[in-house]
Structures are given as C-alpha cells and as structure tokens.
Design a protein around this motif. Structure first.
Motif, PDB file in Angstrom:
ATOM      1  N   ILE A 167       0.814  -1.203   0.000  1.00 43.53           N
ATOM      2  CA  ILE A 167       0.000   0.000   0.000  1.00 43.53           C
ATOM      3  C   ILE A 167       0.858   1.269   0.000  1.00 43.53           C
ATOM      4  O   ILE A 167       0.411   2.328  -0.433  1.00 43.53           O
ATOM      5  CB  ILE A 167      -1.000   0.000   1.197  1.00 43.53           C
ATOM      6  CG1 ILE A 167      -2.039   1.113   1.057  1.00 43.53           C
ATOM      7  CG2 ILE A 167      -0.286   0.093   2.528  1.00 43.53           C
ATOM      8  CD1 ILE A 167      -2.863   1.065  -0.215  1.00 43.53           C
ATOM      9  N   PRO A 185      -3.435   5.323   3.514  1.00 45.01           N
ATOM     10  CA  PRO A 185      -3.775   6.383   2.554  1.00 45.01           C
ATOM     11  C   PRO A 185      -4.706   7.431   3.155  1.00 45.01           C
ATOM     12  O   PRO A 185      -5.439   7.151   4.107  1.00 45.01           O
ATOM     13  CB  PRO A 185      -4.505   5.617   1.443  1.00 45.01           C
ATOM     14  CG  PRO A 185      -4.031   4.224   1.564  1.00 45.01           C
ATOM     15  CD  PRO A 185      -3.816   3.998   3.026  1.00 45.01           C
ATOM     16  N   SER A 334      -4.389  -5.034   2.169  1.00 44.52           N
ATOM     17  CA  SER A 334      -5.322  -3.978   2.569  1.00 44.52           C
ATOM     18  C   SER A 334      -4.821  -3.361   3.871  1.00 44.52           C
ATOM     19  O   SER A 334      -4.462  -4.080   4.803  1.00 44.52           O
ATOM     20  CB  SER A 334      -6.711  -4.575   2.783  1.00 44.52           C
ATOM     21  OG  SER A 334      -7.519  -3.649   3.496  1.00 44.52           O
ATOM     22  N   CYS A 335      -4.800  -2.037   3.939  1.00 46.27           N
ATOM     23  CA  CYS A 335      -4.274  -1.413   5.160  1.00 46.27           C
ATOM     24  C   CYS A 335      -5.274  -1.511   6.298  1.00 46.27           C
ATOM     25  O   CYS A 335      -4.941  -1.256   7.448  1.00 46.27           O
ATOM     26  CB  CYS A 335      -3.886   0.043   4.900  1.00 46.27           C
ATOM     27  SG  CYS A 335      -5.249   1.213   5.025  1.00 46.27           S
ATOM     28  N   GLY A 336      -6.515  -1.851   5.979  1.00 48.42           N
ATOM     29  CA  GLY A 336      -7.499  -2.091   7.032  1.00 48.42           C
ATOM     30  C   GLY A 336      -8.226  -0.862   7.521  1.00 48.42           C
ATOM     31  O   GLY A 336      -9.041  -0.921   8.436  1.00 48.42           O
ATOM     32  N   GLN A 337      -7.952   0.257   6.884  1.00 42.96           N
ATOM     33  CA  GLN A 337      -8.503   1.516   7.372  1.00 42.96           C
ATOM     34  C   GLN A 337      -9.990   1.673   7.093  1.00 42.96           C
ATOM     35  O   GLN A 337     -10.720   2.247   7.887  1.00 42.96           O
ATOM     36  CB  GLN A 337      -7.720   2.635   6.697  1.00 42.96           C
ATOM     37  CG  GLN A 337      -7.812   3.942   7.367  1.00 42.96           C
ATOM     38  CD  GLN A 337      -7.053   5.023   6.602  1.00 42.96           C
ATOM     39  OE1 GLN A 337      -6.914   6.095   7.117  1.00 42.96           O
ATOM     40  NE2 GLN A 337      -6.583   4.771   5.402  1.00 42.96           N
ATOM     41  N   CYS A 338     -10.445   1.186   5.924  1.00 46.15           N
ATOM     42  CA  CYS A 338     -11.873   1.352   5.635  1.00 46.15           C
ATOM     43  C   CYS A 338     -12.557  -0.001   5.444  1.00 46.15           C
ATOM     44  O   CYS A 338     -11.968  -0.943   4.921  1.00 46.15           O
ATOM     45  CB  CYS A 338     -12.118   2.317   4.476  1.00 46.15           C
ATOM     46  SG  CYS A 338     -11.337   1.936   2.919  1.00 46.15           S
ATOM     47  N   CYS A 341     -13.044  -2.292   2.066  1.00 47.06           N
ATOM     48  CA  CYS A 341     -11.822  -2.948   1.605  1.00 47.06           C
ATOM     49  C   CYS A 341     -11.335  -3.975   2.622  1.00 47.06           C
ATOM     50  O   CYS A 341     -11.008  -5.104   2.265  1.00 47.06           O
ATOM     51  CB  CYS A 341     -10.759  -1.884   1.331  1.00 47.06           C
ATOM     52  SG  CYS A 341      -9.131  -2.528   0.985  1.00 47.06           S
ATOM     53  N   ARG A 342     -11.315  -3.603   3.898  1.00 49.43           N
ATOM     54  CA  ARG A 342     -10.810  -4.530   4.913  1.00 49.43           C
ATOM     55  C   ARG A 342     -11.624  -5.821   4.947  1.00 49.43           C
ATOM     56  O   ARG A 342     -11.084  -6.915   4.905  1.00 49.43           O
ATOM     57  CB  ARG A 342     -10.835  -3.868   6.291  1.00 49.43           C
ATOM     58  CG  ARG A 342     -10.279  -4.780   7.383  1.00 49.43           C
ATOM     59  CD  ARG A 342     -10.314  -4.108   8.753  1.00 49.43           C
ATOM     60  NE  ARG A 342     -11.657  -3.878   9.240  1.00 49.43           N
ATOM     61  CZ  ARG A 342     -12.118  -2.705   9.682  1.00 49.43           C
ATOM     62  NH1 ARG A 342     -11.336  -1.647   9.684  1.00 49.43           N
ATOM     63  NH2 ARG A 342     -13.355  -2.584  10.105  1.00 49.43           N
ATOM     64  N   SER A 379     -14.518   2.384  -1.328  1.00 51.19           N
ATOM     65  CA  SER A 379     -13.193   2.342  -0.711  1.00 51.19           C
ATOM     66  C   SER A 379     -12.503   3.693  -0.815  1.00 51.19           C
ATOM     67  O   SER A 379     -12.721   4.432  -1.778  1.00 51.19           O
ATOM     68  CB  SER A 379     -12.317   1.284  -1.391  1.00 51.19           C
ATOM     69  OG  SER A 379     -12.896   0.015  -1.219  1.00 51.19           O
ATOM     70  N   ILE A 380     -11.647   3.973   0.153  1.00 52.04           N
ATOM     71  CA  ILE A 380     -10.940   5.255   0.167  1.00 52.04           C
ATOM     72  C   ILE A 380      -9.942   5.366  -0.967  1.00 52.04           C
ATOM     73  O   ILE A 380      -9.818   6.399  -1.613  1.00 52.04           O
ATOM     74  CB  ILE A 380     -10.166   5.440   1.508  1.00 52.04           C
ATOM     75  CG1 ILE A 380     -11.138   5.658   2.664  1.00 52.04           C
ATOM     76  CG2 ILE A 380      -9.195   6.619   1.410  1.00 52.04           C
ATOM     77  CD1 ILE A 380     -10.438   5.893   3.993  1.00 52.04           C
ATOM     78  N   CYS A 381      -9.187   4.304  -1.223  1.00 47.23           N
ATOM     79  CA  CYS A 381      -8.079   4.440  -2.165  1.00 47.23           C
ATOM     80  C   CYS A 381      -8.144   3.404  -3.280  1.00 47.23           C
ATOM     81  O   CYS A 381      -8.997   2.516  -3.301  1.00 47.23           O
ATOM     82  CB  CYS A 381      -6.738   4.366  -1.438  1.00 47.23           C
ATOM     83  SG  CYS A 381      -6.120   2.700  -1.203  1.00 47.23           S
ATOM     84  N   LEU A 383      -6.475   0.810  -3.911  1.00 44.48           N
ATOM     85  CA  LEU A 383      -6.354  -0.617  -3.618  1.00 44.48           C
ATOM     86  C   LEU A 383      -7.729  -1.271  -3.539  1.00 44.48           C
ATOM     87  O   LEU A 383      -8.029  -2.216  -4.254  1.00 44.48           O
ATOM     88  CB  LEU A 383      -5.559  -0.859  -2.322  1.00 44.48           C
ATOM     89  CG  LEU A 383      -5.231  -2.336  -2.047  1.00 44.48           C
ATOM     90  CD1 LEU A 383      -3.896  -2.501  -1.329  1.00 44.48           C
ATOM     91  CD2 LEU A 383      -6.326  -3.033  -1.236  1.00 44.48           C
ATOM     92  N   GLY A 384      -8.583  -0.728  -2.689  1.00 43.08           N
ATOM     93  CA  GLY A 384      -9.917  -1.294  -2.546  1.00 43.08           C
ATOM     94  C   GLY A 384     -10.748  -1.126  -3.816  1.00 43.08           C
ATOM     95  O   GLY A 384     -11.532  -2.001  -4.177  1.00 43.08           O
TER      96      GLY A 384
END
Ligand SMILES: Cc1cc2nc3c(=O)[nH]c(=O)nc-3n(C[C@H](O)[C@H](O)[C@H](O)COP(=O)(O)O)c2cc1C
Ligand code: SF4
Ligand code: FES
Lengths: 405, 155
Positions: A167, A185, A334-338, A341-342, A379-381, A383-384
């Motif tokens: 990420i 992100p 996945s960074c897990g923030q949202c 996506c998580r 998703s925020i970014c 990746l998702g």
C-alpha cells in the motif's frame, strides 16, 4: 525493430558518473538549466508524458501546479516502491541506468523548485537503493547538485527504505510512511500538488516516468511525440513473466499489438490468457491479443496497461487458482482503514478459495460481482477500488466460455 | 544470549543519533533496530520514546504495519519465499512445503534461532521465478537444494 530508449544502456550499464557522461549523460539537465524551470515544465507538458505508475496523469500538469505553488517549502518524491505483482521494470531501470533516473530527478527538482528530494525504494530492493544512494553521492561530489536546492544551496537527496507494504506505493500512504507513520492512505482531495508530503506541495513520480525526462529535454518534446500513438506518446516498459520462454523487461513504443510483445518474450502460440496490468489489472484472452498496447487501445477492450506487468498462462493453468492468489494478495495488503476494503478483500478471498478448490456453492459469482461494486464505490483508495477488477474480468470471460480448465 | 535492556537502550540511542531524532526518521531507525536485534525489543521502543518522543504504543503500531519489521525475534537468517502469481506457476508452493519440512514452521524461529522463513508477496523477481529473498539477497530461482543448504548451514 525498435531500438531501446530508456533501456539503451542495458548492454553496457553506466554505473559510474564518468561512464554516464561519456555516453551522453546529463545533456538533459544542462538544457533545463539553460531554459529555466518554466520552459522545462512546458517542454514536459508539450511532450504529452503521462505517469507510468498506473494512474496515467499528465506529468507536466503535476509539475506546473507545484512550480507555481505559493508555499516556498515543497517536495519532489520518486516512487520506487514497485510492489505490483508481476512488475519488475523499475528495478531493471534503476539497475541498468541509475544516473538516467537521477538526472530525471534533478530536472524535476529544478523545474518545481523542490526544497528536497526523497527517493522511496521498496525495502526488498536493498541493492537498488544502495546503488541510487551511491550514484546520488557521486553527483553531489562532482557538484551537480549545487544550486538546485533552496536559495541556491545544494539539493539534498534522501533515500528512504520501504517496510514491505504494497500500500505504500499509493502516494498518500507513501508520504505517511516517509513521515514516520503507518502507511495508511488519506482521502483526496487535497491532492499532493496542494498538500502532499508534510502537507506541503509535492510532485511525485514513478521511476519509469522520470527516466523519460532527460531525453525530452535533450531531444525535444516533439521527439517523444514521434514515438507511440497520438494519445499515448513515447515508449513503455513491460515486465513479462509466467509461461513464456524469455521472461524479462521489454521496451516498446505505444501502439504495438500485444501479440508482438508476446512473441518477443517467446510465448507459446496457444496461451489460455494473460493478466495485464498486475493484480489490479485484467485478464485478456487470445481473441484480444491484437489489441494495441496503448492507453486508449487497452481502454477500448476494457483492459488497462496499469504498471505494464504481463503474466502469461498456458492451458493447464486453473485461472480461478490465479484469482485466489490475487485475492490472497489484496486481503493481506489492505491497510485495514476502511470497511469495504478490509472486510471485502477477505470475503472475496474466501469465495475465490472455494472457487479454486472447485467446491463453490454456485452463488459465489453473483456475490463477487455485488461485493466488487461495493468495494469499487466505497473504498478510500485505489487498492480497494481495484481489488476486484481482475476477478470481474474472469467472471466475464467464464460467461463467454473462454476458460480452459 | 538475551541482551541486557540497558545495553539495548544505549545501542538504540546510538542508532538514533546517527540517523536523526525527527519523527520522519522512525522507519529508518526501526530498520536498523530490526537488523541489529532481529526484532524491535521493548527496550528499543522505550529508547525511541525517550529520544524521538514517539510513544511505545505508536512504535508498535508502526512495527506491526510493516512486514519487514517484527515484534518477536526472527532467525539470524530470514528466508522469504514468494507465493505470488508468477512464482506459484513455477512451484513456489512445493518449495514452501519443503522449507516447512527442513526449517520448521513458518514464521517461527528454528530450534536454535538461526534461521526462520515466511511466505511473502511478489518480490519483483518474477523473471527468475520461483523467487526468494535470503536476508537482503535475492535467491532466484530458488531451488530445493538451496533450501537444504540453508537448513544444513544454519538449522
Ligand atoms: C494501491 C496502489 C499502489 C500503488 N503502487 C505504486 C507503485 O508501486 N509505484 C508507483 O510508481 N506508483 C504506484 N501507485 C500510483 C501512485 O499513487 C502515484 O499515482 C504515482 O506514483 C504517480 O507517479 P506517476 O504520475 O509518474 O505515475 C499506486 C497506487 C495505488 C492506488
Ligand atoms: S481502500 Fe483498502 S488499502 Fe485503501 S485506505 Fe481503504 S482499507 Fe486501506
Ligand atoms: S511473483 Fe514471485 S517475485 Fe513476482
């Protein structure tokens, strides 16, 4: 036969400054200094150069907003985090011509009045990071950084090492990582050119993008436009791997048919499919192998060049198993923030596991499509938003009866 | 031999002063700590809190985010075997099974802490698949003989 531009030194890499200058190096920087920042940016804009990191944003436009920013503190960042599965062209680019990359960085810093340059190299590329560090020191010792920094000082170039997180290739996550935080992100806007690294105006470019810049300066904007297609000027690097005889990095002008790249890489005549553009890319089947490799050519076939990664699959390959690998990748990265996506990347992976094992219950495909919609929309970014692109293209292909296994 | 906490703090202070105390140097400092101690020990996080003003909890938040950093000690040699798309086409799963057999369970230390191994995402070595990284050195293509050798030399 295309004679390479970016990779022209691949048979005789110039890993010391003397060799680089002897083979024509630093002419681009000289030109930039002669014509000044404003004209330099104009040339990059006129050349039609767009980012090779995946998003395809016009480089000149990015530089112009930083050049004209009000805040005197601003940064240039070189994105050498290359972690898109199947992608290794930036590693090759750095390895065969580190000074070409650095010359591009110097021109970018000059053109945008950067306070400082950061080179963010993925942690697994230690040798490449060391090489860039040593070459930057050589440039400094020879006086080539003098006057490029703020108020006529020497430009400072810092090489930073990533921590092993895909990420962090996403620009805002990369900034957080340089700042000393988890690489999560941030929502855009504000865009990096307005509030990037340390919330300051920042231009960030991919390694391959930047490697184009010295030649644009020394040979002119029209030269880049003489290569490739009208809407995709220039050349592109491709990382080719999988079921091909000669895996490696290939350089071609935009517009060449995909089939030709496959031939160059020694692909067998009857591949089942390829994955184009990395994990966030799409599966492409033989019926589309006449596709021109250009941004518009790919778009017409609902594909994407992405990072230029190409992975080839023969008829023995279970493509659902490939999709399961992609699913595993996204669930892990996945960074897990949202939430979309998580949770979405994990659910997606579970369903792909079932499909790869052949014990799906039949409802997975519908669920995957619905899940894909949610992840793409919410998703925020990137990746998702793109974690299900390849899966979607595989479901489409299956419906059309294109899968071998 | 487990190092004395005071010694660790002292050593980490040294690493910080040669790298920089600003928050932006945190990842660089942690890379050096990881390299020296094979993980980020509690005492190191405490030294970072004192010198760089980053709370211990935040340091561990960062450590757990990045795959190349760890809270628990890894082996003196770390083998990362790529399990991504291209490498899986070229037999990475069998190689991982072999590593498990010869080097012990994934992620853990070997019996005497000499070598550990893990699966990982694409290493950007796909043209030489199946690929691995042994500490900082690419090992591609990875062979079963190479894994056996690592096992004999270090396990
Ligand atoms: C999940 C994700 C991963 C990315 N990884 C990379 C990468 O490894 N290298 C890269 O240059 N750009 C990567 N990008 C794109 C960057 O965010 C950014 O657009 C790019 O560095 C801009 O440079 P360019 O305009 O020269 O392409 C990634 C984007 C996303 C969403
Ligand atoms: S989309 Fe995924 S990777 Fe991006 S911010 Fe959300 S959780 Fe993180
Ligand atoms: S897929 Fe293994 S190195 Fe790229």
């Amino acid at each position: 036969m295309h004679s390479p531009v970016l990779l022209r030194r691949q048979d005789a890499p110039a890993r010391d400054l003397e060799a680089y200058i002897a083979s024509g190096g630093l002419a681009g920087l000289k030109k930039a200094r002669e014509i000044g920042p404003e004209e330099t940016v104009r040339m990059v804009t006129d050349s039609g150069l767009v980012g090779r990191g995946g998003a395809g944003f016009p480089t000149g436009r990015k530089w112009e907003s930083v050049r004209t920013a009000k805040d005197p503190e601003r940064y240039f960042v070189l994105n050498a985090d290359e972690s898109e599965p199947g992608t290794f062209k930036d590693r090759q680019m750095i390895d065969v011509d580190p000074f070409l990359v650095l010359e591009g960085v110097l021109i970018a810093c000059f053109a945008t009045h950067a306070t400082r340059a950061y080179i963010y190299v993925r942690g697994e590329y230690r040798r490449e990071a060391d090489l860039l560090q040593r070459c930057a020191a050589e440039l400094g010792a020879a006086g080539y950084l003098d006057g490029l920094g703020p108020e006529g000082h020497a430009l400072a170039i810092e090489v930073r090492h990533g921590g092993g997180a895909y990420i962090c290739g996403e620009e805002t996550a990369l900034f957080r990582s340089i700042e000393g935080y988890r690489g999560e992100p941030m929502s855009k806007p504000p865009f990096p050119t307005v509030a990037g690294l340390f919330r300051k105006p920042t231009a960030i470019n991919n390694v391959e993008t930047i490697a184009n810049v010295p030649d644009i300066m020394s040979r002119g904007a029209a030269w880049l436009r003489s290569l490739g297609t009208e809407r995709s000027p220039g050349v592109k690097l491709y990382s080719v791997s999988g079921h091909v005889g000669r895996p490696g990095v290939y350089e071609l002008p935009f517009g060449v048919p995909l089939r030709e790249l496959l031939d160059l890489a020694g692909a067998q005549q009857d591949l089942q499919a390829i994955l184009l553009g990395g994990a966030a890319g799409t599966f492409v089947f033989p019926q589309d192998f006449d596709m021109p490799l250009s941004y518009e050519g790919a778009q017409q076939r609902h594909a994407t060049l992405g990072s230029g990664a190409l992975i080839a699959f023969d008829h023995e390959t279970n493509l659902w198993r490939v999709a399961e690998r992609l699913g595993s990748f996204f669930a892990h990265e996945s960074c897990g923030q949202c939430v979309p996506c998580r949770v979405g990347t994990r659910r997606q992976h579970e369903m792909l596991e079932a499909l790869a094992e052949g014990d799906g219950r039949g409802s997975e495909r519908d669920l995957l499509v619905r899940l894909s919609q949610v992840m793409t929309d919410a998703s925020i970014c990137g990746l998702g938003q793109t974690a299900s692109t390849a899966v979607r293209s595989l479901i489409d292909a299956e419906t059309k009866g294109l899968l071998a296994v | 031999m487990p190092e004395d906490d005071r010694e660790i703090r002292e050593r980490v202070r040294g690493l910080i002063s040669e790298t920089g105390r600003e928050r932006t140097q945190l990842l660089e400092v942690l890379h050096k700590v990881q390299k020296e101690f094979r993980h980020v020990p509690r005492a190191a996080a405490e030294a970072i809190e004192q010198e760089m003003l980053v709370p211990v909890a935040e340091t561990y938040g960062v450590v757990t985010f990045y795959d190349l950093l760890s809270e628990k000690p890894v082996g003196r040699k770390v083998l990362r075997i790529c399990e991504d798309v291209t490498c899986s086409l070229h037999g990475s799963e069998q190689l991982a099974a072999q590593a498990e057999q010869l080097l012990g369970p994934e992620g853990a230390q070997s019996r005497n802490g000499e070598v550990s191994w893990t699966r990982c995402a694409c290493l950007g070595l796909c043209d030489k698949a199946p690929a691995a990284l042994c500490d900082e050195e690419p090992l591609a293509p990875l062979t079963s003989a190479a894994i056996r050798k690592i096992g004999e030399d270090h396990a």
